[in-house]
Write a protein that holds these residues in place. Structure first.
Motif, PDB file in Angstrom:
ATOM      1  N   PHE A 229       1.533 -22.427  43.719  1.00 19.81           N
ATOM      2  CA  PHE A 229       0.983 -23.508  44.210  1.00 19.81           C
ATOM      3  C   PHE A 229      -0.214 -23.498  44.381  1.00 19.81           C
ATOM      4  CE2 PHE A 229       0.355 -26.902  47.596  1.00 19.81           C
ATOM      5  CZ  PHE A 229       0.674 -27.980  46.942  1.00 19.81           C
ATOM      6  N   ALA A 230      -0.865 -24.746  43.631  1.00 18.23           N
ATOM      7  CA  ALA A 230      -2.428 -24.964  43.853  1.00 18.23           C
ATOM      8  C   ALA A 230      -3.357 -23.753  43.527  1.00 18.23           C
ATOM      9  CB  ALA A 230      -2.998 -25.261  45.153  1.00 18.23           C
ATOM     10  N   LYS A 231      -2.721 -22.944  42.576  1.00 17.04           N
ATOM     11  CA  LYS A 231      -3.278 -21.500  42.270  1.00 17.04           C
ATOM     12  C   LYS A 231      -3.344 -21.516  40.695  1.00 17.04           C
ATOM     13  CE  LYS A 231      -2.766 -18.888  46.468  1.00 17.04           C
ATOM     14  NZ  LYS A 231      -2.301 -17.547  47.074  1.00 17.04           N
ATOM     15  N   ALA A 232      -4.226 -20.440  40.156  1.00 16.81           N
ATOM     16  CA  ALA A 232      -4.194 -20.170  38.820  1.00 16.81           C
ATOM     17  C   ALA A 232      -3.151 -18.936  38.421  1.00 16.81           C
ATOM     18  CB  ALA A 232      -5.366 -20.157  38.050  1.00 16.81           C
ATOM     19  N   THR A 233      -2.422 -18.430  39.453  1.00 20.00           N
ATOM     20  CA  THR A 233      -1.707 -17.213  39.214  1.00 20.00           C
ATOM     21  C   THR A 233      -0.441 -17.667  38.618  1.00 20.00           C
ATOM     22  OG1 THR A 233      -2.772 -16.519  41.251  1.00 20.00           O
ATOM     23  CG2 THR A 233      -0.599 -15.158  40.276  1.00 20.00           C
ATOM     24  N   LEU A 234      -0.087 -16.701  37.434  1.00 14.01           N
ATOM     25  CA  LEU A 234       1.280 -16.919  36.812  1.00 14.01           C
ATOM     26  C   LEU A 234       2.218 -16.542  37.456  1.00 14.01           C
ATOM     27  CD1 LEU A 234      -0.149 -16.173  32.927  1.00 14.01           C
ATOM     28  CD2 LEU A 234       0.869 -18.197  33.749  1.00 14.01           C
ATOM     29  N   THR A 235       3.311 -17.031  37.352  1.00 12.95           N
ATOM     30  CA  THR A 235       4.651 -16.645  38.070  1.00 12.95           C
ATOM     31  C   THR A 235       5.381 -15.725  37.059  1.00 12.95           C
ATOM     32  OG1 THR A 235       5.956 -18.378  37.532  1.00 12.95           O
ATOM     33  CG2 THR A 235       4.571 -18.496  39.714  1.00 12.95           C
ATOM     34  N   PRO A 236       6.180 -14.872  37.737  1.00 17.24           N
ATOM     35  CA  PRO A 236       7.216 -13.970  36.669  1.00 17.24           C
ATOM     36  C   PRO A 236       7.977 -14.491  35.744  1.00 17.24           C
ATOM     37  CG  PRO A 236       7.153 -13.047  38.881  1.00 17.24           C
ATOM     38  CD  PRO A 236       6.399 -14.456  39.081  1.00 17.24           C
ATOM     39  N   GLU A 237       8.227 -16.036  36.167  1.00 14.16           N
ATOM     40  CA  GLU A 237       9.101 -16.712  35.420  1.00 14.16           C
ATOM     41  C   GLU A 237       8.496 -17.146  34.179  1.00 14.16           C
ATOM     42  OE1 GLU A 237      10.489 -17.129  39.378  1.00 14.16           O
ATOM     43  OE2 GLU A 237       8.549 -17.273  38.598  1.00 14.16           O
ATOM     44  N   SER A 238       7.070 -17.165  33.980  1.00 11.83           N
ATOM     45  CA  SER A 238       6.373 -17.408  32.730  1.00 11.83           C
ATOM     46  C   SER A 238       6.431 -16.384  31.783  1.00 11.83           C
ATOM     47  CB  SER A 238       5.068 -17.672  33.135  1.00 11.83           C
ATOM     48  OG  SER A 238       4.792 -18.542  34.315  1.00 11.83           O
ATOM     49  N   THR A 239       6.770 -15.171  32.131  1.00  7.34           N
ATOM     50  CA  THR A 239       6.440 -14.076  31.143  1.00  7.34           C
ATOM     51  C   THR A 239       7.430 -14.384  29.735  1.00  7.34           C
ATOM     52  OG1 THR A 239       6.506 -12.654  32.860  1.00  7.34           O
ATOM     53  CG2 THR A 239       7.093 -11.716  30.852  1.00  7.34           C
TER      54      THR A 239
END
Length: 671
Positions: A536-546
Motif C-alpha cells: 500500500f502506497a509503496k513500489a514494493t512488489l508483493t510475493p503474489e506478483s511472482t
C-alpha cells in the motif's frame, strides 16, 4: 467344442479302452448291468449315455463297497471331463479319490476341473499332491503355475473389451467364427443348433453333429439370421472349424467322420466357392500317416501356407501346430513343417489363426495360463525367434478359449469359449482393443480479447516430428499426439507475440486428453499484466506478483527481438505529482525484477504515467462489467458520473494497473 473333443478322444481311445477293461475286471460276474452298459457306451465314445448308466450304478452301489464305488466314480468323472462338464467332473473325481481309486491321475484331473471352476486353492492342493507322485509331469507343473497366477491375472485384465455375441449364438454350441477372407460383412460359424443337417445325436456332446453356418451384416451393420451355408460342405458328420484364402474364394474346414467299427480320424477338406454356394469338398492329403488327425485349418496372410493342428509323429507332444505348402511354387510343393518348439509344447496347441500384423494366434493348454485352453499370440521377433504372450483376461478365462478371428487390420473380431456354461457348451464372444489415442486440444486467443482464427500452433517433438496446426474459427484446435514424446508448442498469429508451451505425453494406453491454451499479446496496443500487486502506497512488489512476472520473463525469452515499455498507472485520487512519482517507482520495480531474472536492460523502458492515461474499455471487459461499454474512457469525469460507489471503485481498480507495450520487434535481429 465337438471337434476338439473328438480329436482328443481319437488320440487316447486305445489307451482309455484298455484302462476301462482293466477297471471292469475288478468286478465280479454279478457286476451291475448298468456298469456293463455304461462300458459299452464308453467304448464307442457315447459319453453322455455312458455317464447316465454309471450314475445309475453308483446310486445302487453300497457306500461300504469302496473299491467298486471308486471305479464307478472315476468312470463317471472321465465321461464328464470329456463332455466339458467340469462341475460334475469335479464332484466325481472327488468321490473317486475319497473311495481310494488307485490312479493318481484322479488328482490331476480333479485339479484341472477345480481350476476351470475357479477353485484355485483346492486346485493347487491337488496339483501338489499329484506332483509328489509324478514330479516330472510338465503339464501338471504348468497347471500348478496356472492355478497360482489365475486369480492375480483376473484382477489385472488386459484392455480388451469382451462381450457375448448373442446375435451369433443359438441354443446349442456355436464356435470357431471366421470372416470370409477380407470380407467383414460375412461370418461362417460352426454350430450344433437344430438346423444342422444330420439327424443323429453325438455321443460325445449329447448334441447334433456340427455344421457350417453363415450370417451376413445388413446395411445398418447388424448380423442377420444365422443359416446353413449353401452348397455341399455340410454332411451328417462333424463339419466345422473353417478358414478361407485371403480372396475368400476357397474354404478349408475340418471333418470328423465316425464309424462304430474302427476309428476314423479328423481330416481337412477344401471347397471352392461357386457364386453364393460352396462346391463339393475334397480331402487334402497332407501326409501318408492315416492314424492321426489333421484339423483346425488356417491360411497364412500371403495365401501360401495352410496351418493346422495335428498329432502326427515328429511333434512335441499332444497336438502341435504344423504348416503345409499350398502356394504356386512347384519347388515348395508338398513341404510339411512343424511350427517348432518355441510354439509347440507337450500339451495341445490348436486352432491357429492370424492377426492384423501377421501374428500367429493359437490355443494351448501347454503354457501357464488361466485354465483349459487359452489363446496365445506368437509375434515373430526374427527368422528364428517368437515371443509368446497369453492374451490374458478377459479374452481368456478358466474354461476353454479358442477359435479366434480378426477383422482385417484391426484388433477386433470374435472368438469361442465355454465359460460360464455348466453344460460345457461353446458360445461366440466379440472382442475389441480400444485404440490408444492421445489428443491435445486447447484455445488460441488474444490477451484481454477474443479468439484468433488466423493463429497457428507449431509443434516440434523429440521424436523428430514437426507439425503446424491452424486453429478453427472459434480459436480452438485439436491434434493427435504420440505417447511418450516431449513437445515444444508455439502459438503464433500475425500482429501478436509468440507464446510457447511444453507438453510431455505419457505412455498410458486408451484415450488420453491434454489441454494447452495460448494467450497472445498484441504488438499494437498496451497489454495488461494481471495480478501485479504492490504494498500500500509503496513500489514494493508483493510475493503474489511472482507468478505473473515469471510469465512475463518467459514471454520475453520466447520473443528475444522484442523491446517493451513497462508502464504503471494510478487512479485519479491523490495529487498528480504523487501519482506520477509512485507509478514511476512501481514501473522501475517491475523492470528491475525482469533484469534480475535475465532480461537485458536495453530491452526494457520503465514509465510511470500516474493518472494521465485512464484505461480505455475493450469489448471483452464489458462481458465482466455490463455497466461499461466498449471504448469508454475511465477518466475522472466518467467515474464521478457513475451513481454507485461499487461501480466507481471497480473503475478505480481498473485504472490502477501495470501494462507493457511492444516498442520494437527487431532488437538485435540483424546482428
Amino acid at each position: 467344442m465337438a471337434i476338439y473333443q473328438l480329436l482328443i478322444i481319437m488320440r487316447h481311445s486305445i489307451h482309455i479302452l484298455y484302462l476301462f477293461i482293466a477297471a471292469t475286471l475288478l468286478f465280479s460276474c454279478s457286476t451291475d448291468k448298468a456298469i456293463r452298459k455304461g462300458d459299452q457306451y464308453y467304448a464307442i465314445y457315447e459319453y453322455v449315455e455312458a455317464a447316465k448308466q454309471y450314475k445309475k450304478a453308483y446310486r445302487k452301489t453300497s457306500a461300504k463297497d469302496k473299491p467298486k464305488r471308486g471305479v464307478i466314480a472315476w468312470k463317471m468323472a472321465e465321461c464328464y471331463r470329456k463332455t466339458n462338464n467340469a462341475a460334475r467332473a469335479m464332484g466325481s473325481y472327488k468321490n473317486a479319490i475319497r473311495y481310494k481309486y488307485p490312479d493318481s491321475l484322479a488328482h490331476r484331473h480333479l485339479a484341472e476341473a477345480l481350476l476351470i471352476n475357479g477353485n484355485y486353492k483346492e486346485a493347487i492342493e491337488n496339483y501338489e499332491t499329484y506332483l509328489t507322485i509324478a514330479a516330472d509331469d510338465k503339464l501338471a507343473q504348468v497347471g500348478l503355475q496356472t492355478a497360482r497366477q489365475s486369480a492375480e491375472w483376473k484382477k489385472n485384465p488386459s484392455r480388451y473389451i469382451v462381450k457375448k455375441a448373442d446375435e451369433l449364438n443359438g441354443l446349442r454350441s456355436d464356435y470357431c467364427p471366421m470372416y470370409v477372407g477380407s470380407d467383414t460383412t460375412m461370418i461362417v460359424t460352426t454350430s450344433t443348433r437344430k438346423e444342422a443337417t444330420g439327424t443323429d445325436i453325438s455321443g460325445v456332446t449329447g448334441q447334433k453333429c456340427a455344421d457350417l453356418f453363415l450370417t451376413k451384416r445388413n446395411d445398418k451393420g447388424k448380423w442377420q439370421k444365422v443359416e446353413l451355408i449353401q452348397g455341399e460342405t455340410n454332411s451328417a458328420y462333424e463339419d466345422g472349424a473353417c478358414a478361407f484364402t485371403p480372396d475368400g474364394k476357397t474354404m478349408y474346414f475340418t471333418r470328423c467322420v465316425t464309424d462304430e467299427q474302427f476309428p476314423r480320424f479328423a481330416a481337412i477338406y477344401r471347397s471352392a466357392r461357386k457364386d453364393a454356394a460352396w462346391g463339393k469338398p475334397e480331402p487334402i492329403k497332407i501326409s501318408s500317416d492315416t492314424l492321426c488327425s489333421y484339423a483346425h485349418p488356417a491360411v497364412s496372410p500371403d495365401g501360401e501356407w495352410l496351418y493346422f493342428a495335428s498329432d502326427m509323429a515328429g511333434g512335441m507332444g499332444g497336438f502341435d501346430i504344423w504348416r503345409f505348402y499350398i502356394g504356386g511354387n512347384q519347388y515348395k510343393a508338398g513341404i510339411l513343417e512343424n511350427a517348432g518348439e518355441q510354439i509347440n509344447t507337450e500339451g495341445n496347441e490348436m486352432f491357429p489363426a492370424f492377426g492384423p500384423n501377421n501374428e500367429l494366434y493359437f490355443s494351448s493348454n501347454g503354457y501357464p495360463g488361466m485354465g483349459g485352453l487359452d489363446i496365445f499370440c506368437a509375434s515373430q521377433v526374427n527368422d528364428s525367434t517368437y515371443q509368446i504372450n497369453n492374451m490374458m483376461a478377459p479374452v481368456n478365462s478358466n474354461a476353454d478359449d479358442f477359435g479366434i478371428t480378426f477383422a482385417p487390420n484391426l484388433y477386433r473380431g470374435y472368438f469361442s469359449s465355454n465359460r460360464n456354461d455348466a453344460r460345457g457348451w461353446d458360445h461366440i464372444y466379440s472382442f475389441y482393443l480400444p485404440e490408444t489415442v492421445h489428443i491435445l486440444s486447447g484455445w488460441l486467443y488474444e490477451k484481454d480479447g477474443y479468439e484468433l482464427p488466423k493463429g497457428i500452433i507449431h509443434m516440434i517433438g523429440n521424436d523428430g516430428s514437426k507439425n503446424s496446426i491452424g486453429v478453427m474459427n472459434d480459436g480452438s484446435f485439436s491434434v493427435r499426439v504420440t505417447p511418450g514424446v516431449e513437445y515444444v508448442l508455439l502459438g503464433t498469429c500475425k500482429g501478436y507475440l509468440n507464446a510457447m508451451q511444453e507438453l510431455k505425453t505419457t505412455e498410458q494406453t486408451g484415450k488420453v486428453e491434454y489441454s494447452r491454451n495460448f494467450e497472445l499479446a498484441p504488438i499494437t496496443r498496451p497489454v495488461l499484466i494481471d495480478n501485479i500487486f504492490y504494498e500500500f502506497a509503496k513500489a514494493t512488489l508483493t510475493p503474489e506478483s511472482t507468478a505473473s512476472l515469471d510469465e512475463l520473463v518467459k514471454l520475453l525469452e520466447n520473443n528475444p527481438n522484442v523491446t517493451i515499455e513497462l508502464s504503471a498507472h494510478c487512479d485519479f485520487r491523490g495529487s498528480d505529482k504523487y501519482n506520477e512519482k509512485l507509478s514511476q517507482k512501481r514501473a522501475e520495480a517491475v523492470v528491475n525484477y525482469l533484469i534480475e531474472h535475465g532480461i537485458e536492460a536495453e530491452r526494457l523502458t520503465a514509465k510511470g504515467y500516474g493518472e494521465s492515461r485512464p484505461k480505455t474499455v475493450l469489448k471483452k471487459l464489458t462481458e465482466k462489467y455490463p455497466f461499461l461499454k466498449e471504448n469508454d474512457v475511465l477518466n475522472e469525469q466518467f467515474i464521478n458520473a457513475l451513481s454507485g460507489e461499487e461501480e466507481q471503485e471497480i473503475c478505480h481498480q481498473l485504472n490502477r494497473r501495470t501494462e507493457f507495450q511492444v516498442l520494437r520487434t527487431t532488437y538485435k535481429l540483424y546482428e
